[in-house]
Design a protein around this motif. Structure first.
Motif, PDB file in Angstrom:
ATOM      1  N   ALA A 274       0.837  -1.213   0.000  1.00 22.30           N
ATOM      2  CA  ALA A 274       0.000   0.000   0.000  1.00 22.30           C
ATOM      3  C   ALA A 274       0.869   1.260   0.000  1.00 22.30           C
ATOM      4  CB  ALA A 274      -0.940  -0.018   1.207  1.00 22.30           C
ATOM      5  N   ASP A 275       1.960   1.249   0.759  1.00 18.52           N
ATOM      6  CA  ASP A 275       2.856   2.409   0.800  1.00 18.52           C
ATOM      7  C   ASP A 275       3.551   2.596  -0.546  1.00 18.52           C
ATOM      8  OD1 ASP A 275       2.311   3.073   3.453  1.00 18.52           O
ATOM      9  OD2 ASP A 275       3.869   1.739   4.226  1.00 18.52           O
ATOM     10  N   VAL A 276       3.989   1.511  -1.144  1.00 20.28           N
ATOM     11  CA  VAL A 276       4.631   1.611  -2.462  1.00 20.28           C
ATOM     12  C   VAL A 276       3.658   2.186  -3.480  1.00 20.28           C
ATOM     13  CG1 VAL A 276       5.596   0.284  -4.381  1.00 20.28           C
ATOM     14  CG2 VAL A 276       6.309  -0.225  -2.036  1.00 20.28           C
ATOM     15  N   ALA A 277       2.412   1.714  -3.468  1.00 19.55           N
ATOM     16  CA  ALA A 277       1.403   2.216  -4.405  1.00 19.55           C
ATOM     17  C   ALA A 277       1.170   3.718  -4.196  1.00 19.55           C
ATOM     18  CB  ALA A 277       0.105   1.456  -4.246  1.00 19.55           C
ATOM     19  N   ARG A 278       1.064   4.118  -2.956  1.00 12.67           N
ATOM     20  CA  ARG A 278       0.825   5.537  -2.656  1.00 12.67           C
ATOM     21  C   ARG A 278       1.948   6.401  -3.236  1.00 12.67           C
ATOM     22  NH1 ARG A 278       3.279   8.065   1.123  1.00 12.67           N
ATOM     23  NH2 ARG A 278       3.745   6.155   2.314  1.00 12.67           N
ATOM     24  N   ILE A 279       3.192   5.962  -3.081  1.00 11.66           N
ATOM     25  CA  ILE A 279       4.333   6.717  -3.587  1.00 11.66           C
ATOM     26  C   ILE A 279       4.343   6.728  -5.108  1.00 11.66           C
ATOM     27  CG2 ILE A 279       6.845   6.813  -3.654  1.00 11.66           C
ATOM     28  CD1 ILE A 279       6.747   5.446  -0.822  1.00 11.66           C
ATOM     29  N   LEU A 280       4.083   5.574  -5.710  1.00 12.21           N
ATOM     30  CA  LEU A 280       4.053   5.504  -7.170  1.00 12.21           C
ATOM     31  C   LEU A 280       2.968   6.414  -7.746  1.00 12.21           C
ATOM     32  CD1 LEU A 280       4.459   1.678  -7.930  1.00 12.21           C
ATOM     33  CD2 LEU A 280       6.012   3.501  -8.647  1.00 12.21           C
ATOM     34  N   LEU A 281       1.814   6.404  -7.140  1.00 16.30           N
ATOM     35  CA  LEU A 281       0.685   7.181  -7.660  1.00 16.30           C
ATOM     36  C   LEU A 281       0.898   8.677  -7.468  1.00 16.30           C
ATOM     37  CD1 LEU A 281      -2.159   4.841  -6.402  1.00 16.30           C
ATOM     38  CD2 LEU A 281      -1.511   5.227  -8.790  1.00 16.30           C
ATOM     39  N   ALA A 282       1.660   9.033  -6.444  1.00 21.65           N
ATOM     40  CA  ALA A 282       1.961  10.454  -6.203  1.00 21.65           C
ATOM     41  C   ALA A 282       2.981  10.989  -7.207  1.00 21.65           C
ATOM     42  CB  ALA A 282       2.476  10.658  -4.789  1.00 21.65           C
ATOM     43  N   GLY A 283       3.775  10.085  -7.769  1.00 17.31           N
ATOM     44  CA  GLY A 283       4.764  10.488  -8.761  1.00 17.31           C
ATOM     45  C   GLY A 283       6.048  10.975  -8.136  1.00 17.31           C
ATOM     46  N   PRO A 284       7.081  11.166  -8.979  1.00 15.93           N
ATOM     47  CA  PRO A 284       8.390  11.598  -8.472  1.00 15.93           C
ATOM     48  C   PRO A 284       8.386  13.043  -8.010  1.00 15.93           C
ATOM     49  CG  PRO A 284       8.426  11.468 -10.868  1.00 15.93           C
ATOM     50  CD  PRO A 284       7.099  10.935 -10.425  1.00 15.93           C
TER      51      PRO A 284
END
Length: 295
Positions: free
Chosen positions: A285-295
């Motif tokens: 879930a944390d990885v998804a949140r970071i990916l979806l937020a973008g760099p």
């Protein structure tokens, strides 16, 4: 709801022709630049099965590739496997699925294909994500003993012997499995045993298995690291955003490797999670949140 209880969303399975065989590609529909997820060795694209439901729930497209020789992709007799071949696998999938812009997500040995695709096709790369991966040489870079053994060219006769003996090969895998779980929570260790272990085991137990691809790829490991070290000037000049998501408890590809990558990249961010070598499993879930937020 625990992360492991999310159901895998519907997908379209493609067979993408690639030289003497075909790649198995799972295409999860959605919008935006597709997250094209790339595995390392000795696993396959199912290491992303805890992460993909989170991306799909947000309406994003994900494409999961089994590199030739691994997972459900073909394992042609006498095939020659290499890091260049894996980059070609990614290129073939992008072309076959008519993907305009992508975000290659490289884990472990999937890192070189992700970065080198961005260097070769910056206009088609919205960003790159690396998770506990390697690229060029870095201070503190250390590979697991299991991989170190198979990458030692002077020990090729010994490693071929291990590959020919399922019992001895299983012993080596068991040793490495214990080492990779150091520092994990009890819940993460249980997920490793129930979910990740069978993915790796089945890679080798199926017939034909991933043994030849694994042996050839590990044999070329030091050569690939050297080749990518020579590309570091191009890496530094790249304008493609780099997103580093790292499990802090990885005893091999630890955070210092990610910090070195960030320091040498033109546009990079680093997120360190309470996870091991597979953050997409330990903290999906944390990885998804970071990916979806973008760099």
């Amino acid at each position: 709801m625990s992360e492991s209880s999310y159901a895998l969303p519907p997908f379209i399975e493609h067979r993408v022709e690639r030289g003497p065989g075909a790649l198995c590609v799972r295409d999860f529909p959605g919008n935006g630049p597709a997250f094209v997820v790339l595995h390392g060795f000795p696993d396959n694209s199912h290491i992303y099965d805890d992460l993909i439901p989170h991306l799909a729930a947000a309406g994003r497209r994900a494409v999961a590739i089994d590199f030739l020789g691994f997972g459900a992709s073909d394992k042609p007799e006498g095939a020659r496997y290499s890091f260049d071949q894996q980059l070609g696998d990614l290129e073939a999938v992008v072309e076959a699925l008519n993907l305009d812009k992508i975000i290659p997500v490289g884990h472990d040995a999937g890192g070189p294909a992700a970065v080198n695709f961005a260097l070769r096709y910056p206009e088609q790369t919205a960003a790159v994500c690396l998770m506990n991966a390697f690229y060029g040489d870095a201070p503190g870079l250390r590979v697991p003993e299991f991989i170190e053994l198979f990458s030692n060219k002077s020990l090729q006769a010994l490693t071929q012997h291990f590959l020919a003996s399922p019992q001895q090969f299983a012993w080596l895998l068991g040793f490495q499995r214990d080492q990779m779980q150091i520092g994990l929570s009890e819940a993460q260790k249980a997920r490793y045993t129930d979910f990740l272990g069978p993915i790796i085991d089945n890679n080798f137990r199926q017939r034909p298995g991933a043994g030849p691809a694994f042996a050839q790829m590990t044999y070329q490991l030091t050569d690939e690291v050297s080749a990518n070290t020579a590309r570091l000037l191009e890496y530094r000049r790249s304008d493609v955003p780099l997103l580093l998501i790292w499990g802090r408890h990885d005893p091999y590809l630890h955070v210092s490797v990610a910090e070195y990558m960030r320091a040498n990249a033109g546009h990079a961010s680093l997120h360190v999670l309470d996870a091991g070598h597979w953050p997409q499993i330990d903290a999906a879930a944390d990885v998804a949140r970071i990916l979806l937020a973008g760099p």
